[in-house]
Design an enzyme around this catalytic site. Structure first.
Site, PDB file in Angstrom:
ATOM      1  N   HIS A   1       0.846  -1.202   0.000  1.00 48.67           N
ATOM      2  CA  HIS A   1       0.000   0.000   0.000  1.00 48.67           C
ATOM      3  C   HIS A   1       0.873   1.240   0.000  1.00 48.67           C
ATOM      4  CE1 HIS A   1      -3.142   2.758   0.524  1.00 48.67           C
ATOM      5  NE2 HIS A   1      -3.436   2.604   1.807  1.00 48.67           N
TER       6      HIS A   1
ATOM      7  N   ASP B   1       2.630   7.772  -7.300  1.00 54.70           N
ATOM      8  CA  ASP B   1       3.915   7.619  -6.612  1.00 54.70           C
ATOM      9  C   ASP B   1       5.103   7.864  -7.536  1.00 54.70           C
ATOM     10  OD1 ASP B   1       2.853   6.744  -4.041  1.00 54.70           O
ATOM     11  OD2 ASP B   1       2.235   4.945  -5.112  1.00 54.70           O
TER      12      ASP B   1
ATOM     13  N   HIS C   1      -1.934   0.355 -11.186  1.00 53.91           N
ATOM     14  CA  HIS C   1      -2.805   0.790 -10.095  1.00 53.91           C
ATOM     15  C   HIS C   1      -4.025  -0.114 -10.064  1.00 53.91           C
ATOM     16  CE1 HIS C   1      -5.313   3.362  -7.533  1.00 53.91           C
ATOM     17  NE2 HIS C   1      -4.209   3.990  -7.200  1.00 53.91           N
TER      18      HIS C   1
END
Length: 390
Positions: A236, A327, A276
């Site tokens: 996560h 990210d 994702h």
């Protein structure tokens, strides 16, 4: 038809959905995500508009109250947040002890956040679902987490903590406490935008963890602590830190980024920052942060991190058809701001806490204990042998 109260009135589906993927478990007014179109919305407002126009404090107000604040409401809300930033002496003792022990930052943040209830004047509320009490606690938690993280980092590094400045906004104040100097406007604006982009994202693992905890009527401190613990897991949180470590490894190798990634894929390694669970296309937050990463590089006269990222993104799109997630570009954005890599996930937490609290408030409003069931696949009808015969 009359049913006795003891009769179970729900029908359990026999369909097994590992990880609850695709299972609807709640209704929410907070975030809308269209993974095919690459769209993210907070309470009806496009993330692009909020990232460009709104401060983190405005987004907190929106998530917690349902509407954007007026000028007077925002000023009052921001002032209330600013007055709650300082840590109680006992909490600071916890921060010092964890820094002395060189605790891992996410574990430290989890422990510190849990300890905040000890000095919270509303922590003894018998009605944990009291909205006004929870809003007060939510402001304190959100205001104090950045102070705790900055103090932990400085103490770990042998520096003294920097007291929060109530005249600064949330983002500027964190960078000030972290580095001991007032950040320039570009850095403050960039960090504020990053906080906005990470504030909420539907029922991700940490948010769901907070909701499960809240559904038991545990208090908001317990729910946020549960969320931080969930975020600390490598599946996560931590991806942006892994992205930056990867980019530094590419840079140290002096290899062409595409060749390095190609070799990594041949070895069966995963390229950090791609793919994702929700988005089939490029994460809209990655688009925004990619632009900020480029701006920071140009301002510093060193665009190699951005250029390296773009080369890898284009190669992954061409070879694998996999787009980057948020990210991928938050990594280089934070790195160019001088933020230590091991603080990237805790920084995610000090942003996402706004969304966690919003979902907890929503859960309390129409609570039902979250209690799924598992399909039993073990043995049945085993005979119990006496201890002496085993």
């Amino acid at each position: 038809m009359f049913f006795p109260l003891s009769v179970n009135l729900y029908v359990m589906s026999e369909e097994l959905r590992p990880g609850l993927e695709g299972v609807l478990v709640a209704e929410s007014e907070l975030s809308y995500i269209d993974g095919e179109a690459g769209k993210l919305v907070y309470r009806g407002y496009a993330i692009e508009d909020l990232a460009r126009e709104a401060s983190y404090e405005e987004v907190l107000y929106l998530l917690w109250h349902g509407e954007l604040p007026t000028t007077a409401q925002l000023e009052r809300f921001s002032d209330e947040m600013a007055t709650q930033r300082s840590l109680a002496p006992g909490t600071m003792d916890v921060v010092r002890e964890l820094a002395d022990q060189r605790e891992e930052p996410m574990a430290a943040l989890r422990t510190i956040t849990s300890s905040l209830s000890a000095a919270d004047e509303d922590a003894d509320e018998t009605a944990v679902t009291d909205l006004e009490a929870n809003l007060r606690k939510g402001k304190r938690i959100t205001a104090k987490m950045p102070t705790a993280l900055a103090a932990f980092k400085r103490l770990r590094d042998g520096d003294g903590p920097v007291d929060p400045d109530p005249e600064m906004d949330h983002a500027e104040n964190f960078l000030y406490m972290l580095n001991g100097e007032v950040p320039d406007a570009v850095l403050s604006e960039t960090f504020d935008m990053a906080l906005v982009l990470h504030a909420d994202h539907g029922l991700n693992a940490s948010t769901f963890s907070a909701m499960v905890t809240a559904s038991t009527l545990a208090d908001i401190h317990a729910a946020v602590t549960s969320a931080i613990g969930t975020l600390s897991g490598s599946l996560h949180g931590g991806a942006n830190a892994n992205v930056m470590r990867m980019l530094k490894e590419v840079d140290d190798s002096a290899m062409n980024p595409v060749d390095w990634v190609d070799d990594a894929l041949d070895r069966g390694e995963r390229v950090a920052g791609f793919g994702h669970r929700v988005y089939d296309v490029k994460d809209p937050r990655a688009k925004i942060l990619g632009g900020k990463s480029e701006e920071l590089g140009e301002a510093a006269g060193d665009t190699r991190w951005y250029e390296m990222s773009v080369a890898i993104e284009e190669y992954m799109a061409e070879q694998k058809g996999i787009p980057p997630n948020v990210d991928f570009y938050s990594a280089t954005t934070y790195y160019q701001m001088g933020i230590p890599i091991d603080l990237y996930t805790p920084i995610f937490a000090i942003s996402r806490v706004g969304g966690w609290i919003a979902h907890v408030l929503e859960q309390y409003e129409d609570n039902r204990l979250i209690r799924p069931r598992a399909r039993y696949v073990g043995e049945l009808d085993r005979s119990y042998p006496p201890l002496a015969e085993r």
